[in-house]
Write an enzyme that holds these catalytic residues in place. Structure first.
Site, PDB file in Angstrom:
ATOM      1  CG  HIS A 124      -1.995   1.181   1.535  1.00 38.78           C
ATOM      2  ND1 HIS A 124      -1.410   2.500   1.900  1.00 38.78           N
ATOM      3  CD2 HIS A 124      -3.039   0.993   1.219  1.00 38.78           C
ATOM      4  CE1 HIS A 124      -2.776   3.073   1.901  1.00 38.78           C
ATOM      5  NE2 HIS A 124      -3.733   2.334   1.569  1.00 38.78           N
ATOM      6  CG  ASP A 201       0.369  -2.335   6.099  1.00 36.74           C
ATOM      7  OD1 ASP A 201       0.376  -1.785   5.023  1.00 36.74           O
ATOM      8  OD2 ASP A 201      -0.653  -2.474   6.755  1.00 36.74           O
ATOM      9  CD  GLN A 204      -7.499  -4.027   4.473  1.00 34.13           C
ATOM     10  OE1 GLN A 204      -8.304  -4.777   4.947  1.00 34.13           O
ATOM     11  NE2 GLN A 204      -7.667  -2.911   3.891  1.00 34.13           N
ATOM     12  CE  LYS A 227      -7.284   0.305   6.251  1.00 33.96           C
ATOM     13  NZ  LYS A 227      -8.172   0.860   5.218  1.00 33.96           N
ATOM     14  CB  CYS A 367      -3.607   3.359  -1.426  1.00 32.64           C
ATOM     15  SG  CYS A 367      -4.655   4.639  -1.051  1.00 32.64           S
TER      16      CYS A 367
HETATM   17  C1  LIG Z   1      -2.768  -2.614   3.576  1.00 28.96           C
HETATM   18  C2  LIG Z   1      -2.850  -1.186   3.909  1.00 28.96           C
HETATM   19  N1  LIG Z   1      -2.101  -0.550   4.618  1.00 28.96           N
HETATM   20  C3  LIG Z   1      -2.115   0.631   5.036  1.00 28.96           C
HETATM   21  C4  LIG Z   1      -3.433   1.420   4.821  1.00 28.96           C
HETATM   22  C5  LIG Z   1      -3.571   2.697   5.438  1.00 28.96           C
HETATM   23  O1  LIG Z   1      -4.429   2.760   6.373  1.00 28.96           O
HETATM   24  P1  LIG Z   1      -4.893   4.156   6.844  1.00 28.96           P
HETATM   25  O2  LIG Z   1      -3.600   4.872   7.391  1.00 28.96           O
HETATM   26  O3  LIG Z   1      -5.862   3.990   8.271  1.00 28.96           O
HETATM   27  O4  LIG Z   1      -5.431   4.833   5.972  1.00 28.96           O
HETATM   28  C6  LIG Z   1      -4.411   0.804   4.197  1.00 28.96           C
HETATM   29  C7  LIG Z   1      -5.835   1.406   4.141  1.00 28.96           C
HETATM   30  N2  LIG Z   1      -6.436   0.815   2.878  1.00 28.96           N
HETATM   31  C8  LIG Z   1      -7.479   1.458   2.314  1.00 28.96           C
HETATM   32  C9  LIG Z   1      -7.980   2.597   2.685  1.00 28.96           C
HETATM   33  O5  LIG Z   1      -9.074   2.770   1.798  1.00 28.96           O
HETATM   34  N3  LIG Z   1      -9.238   1.976   1.012  1.00 28.96           N
HETATM   35  C10 LIG Z   1      -8.059   0.980   1.166  1.00 28.96           C
HETATM   36  O6  LIG Z   1      -8.019  -0.054   0.652  1.00 28.96           O
HETATM   37  C11 LIG Z   1      -4.364  -0.618   3.901  1.00 28.96           C
HETATM   38  O7  LIG Z   1      -5.432  -1.199   3.207  1.00 28.96           O
END
Ligand SMILES: Cc1ncc(COP(=O)(O)O)c(CNc2co[nH]c2=O)c1O
Length: 409
Positions: A124, A201, A204, A227, A367
Site C-alpha cells: 500500500h 503492515d 488488513q 478497519k 492506493c
Molecule cells: C494494507 C493497508 N496498509 C495501509 C493502509 C492505510 O491505512 P490508514 O492509514 O488507516 O488509511 C491501508 C488502508 N487501505 C485503504 C483505505 O481505503 N481503501 C483501502 O484499501 C491498507 O489497506
C-alpha cells in the site's frame, strides 16, 4: 467452529438499515473502513459525557480517570496482539502514521548508501511511498519482492533480496488489493537471518484474523482502529521495546518529555515518548471497546466467516466469463476481499452502477498504483467483507453486473 449470528451482529449497526432511493445499503467496502457497532459508539459517547479530561494525570479526579482509561487502552491492545505490554504499543493516527514513525524515527537515522529496504510489489502507498522517499533521502536502495501470476510473493526472489545488504523488510500481511495473505513469519525469519528488521503492515490482518506479534516475531507491526470496528483517528505501531528505547522521537512537545531546560530536553518513558501533545483519548476508549467487541465474537470465527463469504464471492464471480479476478484462489492465503474487472467496463463505471443499486464497493487503484501497473489495468473494483456481510449481499453484487454489461460493455 460455530458460525457467526450475522443477523444479531447486524442489529448492532443501525447504518446497515440505511436506504437510498428505497434500497437498503449493501456495504462491501470494509477494506477501506468498517462500520462501528453501537457498543463502540456508546463507549466513546460515555467517555465524553462522564470522563472527559486531559490526560497525563492532572491533579483532579476526571484527569486521573481519563489518564487511566487512556493508559489501559494500551494494555488492552498489547493483550490483543500478544505484545509484552503497553511499552510496545504506540498510539498513532492510523497505519500510515505508524509507517512514517518508523521511517522517520528509525529509517532516517539508520539507513544510508549500500543499505537495502525490501518491500513487496503489493505494498500500500502508506508503506511504499514512505520507504521510497526515505530511500531517496538516505541513499538506501529500495527493492520490491516480485509477485507471481496468482498474486503470491515469489519467495525465491525474497531470499535473493533479503541478504546482508538488507536493513529492513517492510511487507503487507494481507494485501488490500489482491487479498493475498503473505508468509510474514517466514519473511521475518529471513530478515533476522541477515540482521535486518521486519516491519509488517497489518491493516488488513488485525481486524480479520488472530494476530500474534510474538509468534511472527516482527520488530514493528502497524494497523488502524477504523478497519476493525473502531473509530477513525487512532492507529497502532507495535514495536519491540529495545528498538523503541533506542529510537529518537521525531515529533516533539508536551507529554513526551522527562526534563526540559532552555538548552536541551530528555524524553519520557515508553510509550509516551512517541505520543506528543493531547492524544486521541476518546478514540483510544473506542479502540478498546472495539477489541472487546471483536473478541466477544472471536477472531477465529471472524476469519472463518470472511473466508466463507470471500470464497462464495470468488466462485460466483469466477462463473462469469467476462470477469477477471486478481489474487490467489480462495483458501488460507486469501483474505476477505475480491478485486476484479469486467471486460469492457471501467471499474469506476461498474462502481457507479453498483451505487445505483446501493451497493458500496471501491473502484480505483486502492492506493496500490504500482501493483495495478504490474497487473496491466488502470483500476479494479473491490468487494471487501466483514462480520455483518451475507451471501445474499454477494448475490446482489453479482446480479448488478448485468446492468453494467448492458450499459457499458
Ligand atoms: C494494507 C493497508 N496498509 C495501509 C493502509 C492505510 O491505512 P490508514 O492509514 O488507516 O488509511 C491501508 C488502508 N487501505 C485503504 C483505505 O481505503 N481503501 C483501502 O484499501 C491498507 O489497506
Amino acid at each position: 467452529l460455530e458460525a457467526l449470528d450475522v443477523e444479531a451482529i447486524r442489529d448492532e449497526f443501525p447504518i446497515l438499515e440505511r436506504e437510498f432511493d428505497g434500497q437498503q445499503v449493501v456495504y462491501l467496502d470494509n477494506a477501506a473502513t468498517t462500520q462501528t457497532p453501537d457498543p463502540v459508539v456508546d463507549a466513546m459517547s460515555d467517555y465524553y459525557r462522564e470522563s472527559n479530561a486531559n490526560i497525563h494525570r492532572g491533579i483532579h479526579h476526571l484527569s486521573q480517570e481519563a489518564s487511566i482509561m487512556y493508559e489501559e487502552a494500551h494494555d488492552r491492545v498489547a493483550e490483543f496482539i500478544n505484545a509484552d505490554g503497553r511499552e510496545e504499543v504506540i498510539f498513532t493516527k492510523n497505519t500510515t502514521e505508524s509507517e512514517n514513525l518508523v521511517a522517520y524515527a528509525w529509517g532516517l537515522n539508520e539507513l544510508g548508501p549500500g543499505d537495502r529496504v525490501v518491500l513487496t510489489e503489493m505494498e500500500h502507498h502508506a508503506s511504499l511511498v514512505t520507504w521510497q522517499q526515505i530511500g531517496q533521502r538516505t541513499g538506501a536502495d529500495v527493492e520490491y519482492i516480485r509477485i507471481d501470476e496468482d498474486g503470491r510473493l515469489d519467495m525465491d526472489h525474497a531470499r535473493e533480496l533479503i541478504d546482508d545488504d538488507a536493513a529492513i523488510v517492510s511487507a503487507v500481511h494481507v494485501s488490500n488489493t489482491l487479498g493475498t495473505v503473505n508468509p510474514v513469519a517466514e519473511l521475518t525469519d529471513l530478515a533476522h537471518e541477515h540482521d535486518a528488521l521486519s516491519f509488517i503492515d497489518g491493516a488488513q490482518a488485525v481486524p480479520n484474523r488472530p494476530v500474534d506479534v510474538e509468534a511472527i516475531d516482527a520488530d514493528f507491526y502497524a494497523f488502524s482502529g477504523h478497519k476493525m470496528a473502531g473509530p477513525t483517528g487512532i492507529g497502532v505501531l507495535y514495536g519491540k521495546q529495545h528498538l523503541l528505547e533506542e529510537m529518537e522521537p521525531y515529533l516533539y512537545g508536551g507529554g513526551m518529555i522527562r526534563k526540559v531546560t532552555f538548552e536541551d530536553s530528555t524524553w519520557g518513558d515508553l510509550p509516551w515518548k512517541f505520543e506528543p501533545g493531547t492524544p486521541q483519548i476518546a478514540e483510544a476508549v473506542g479502540l478498546e471497546a472495539a477489541i472487546d467487541w471483536l473478541e466477544e465474537i472471536g477472531m477465529e470465527r471472524i476469519a472463518a466467516h470472511e473466508e466463507e463469504i470471500a470464497r462464495y464471492a470468488y466462485e460466483r464471480l469466477a462463473d462469469e466469463d467476462d470477469v477477471e479476478i486478481y489474487g490467489p484462489e480462495p483458501g488460507p492465503d486469501r483474505g476477505g476481499l475480491v478485486s476484479f474487472n469486467i471486460e469492457g467496463v471501467h471499474a469506476h463505471d461498474l462502481a457507479s452502477i453498483m451505487n445505483d443499486h446501493t451497493i458500496a464497493v471501491r473502484a480505483g487503484d486502492h492506493c496500490t498504483q504500482p501493483l495495478h501497473d504490474k497487473l496491466g489495468v488502470p483500476a479494479s473494483t473491490r468487494a471487501s467483507f466483514y462480520v455483518y456481510n451475507t451471501r445474499e449481499e454477494v448475490d446482489k453484487l453479482v446480479a448488478a453486473l448485468d446492468d453494467a454489461r448492458e450499459l457499458f460493455a
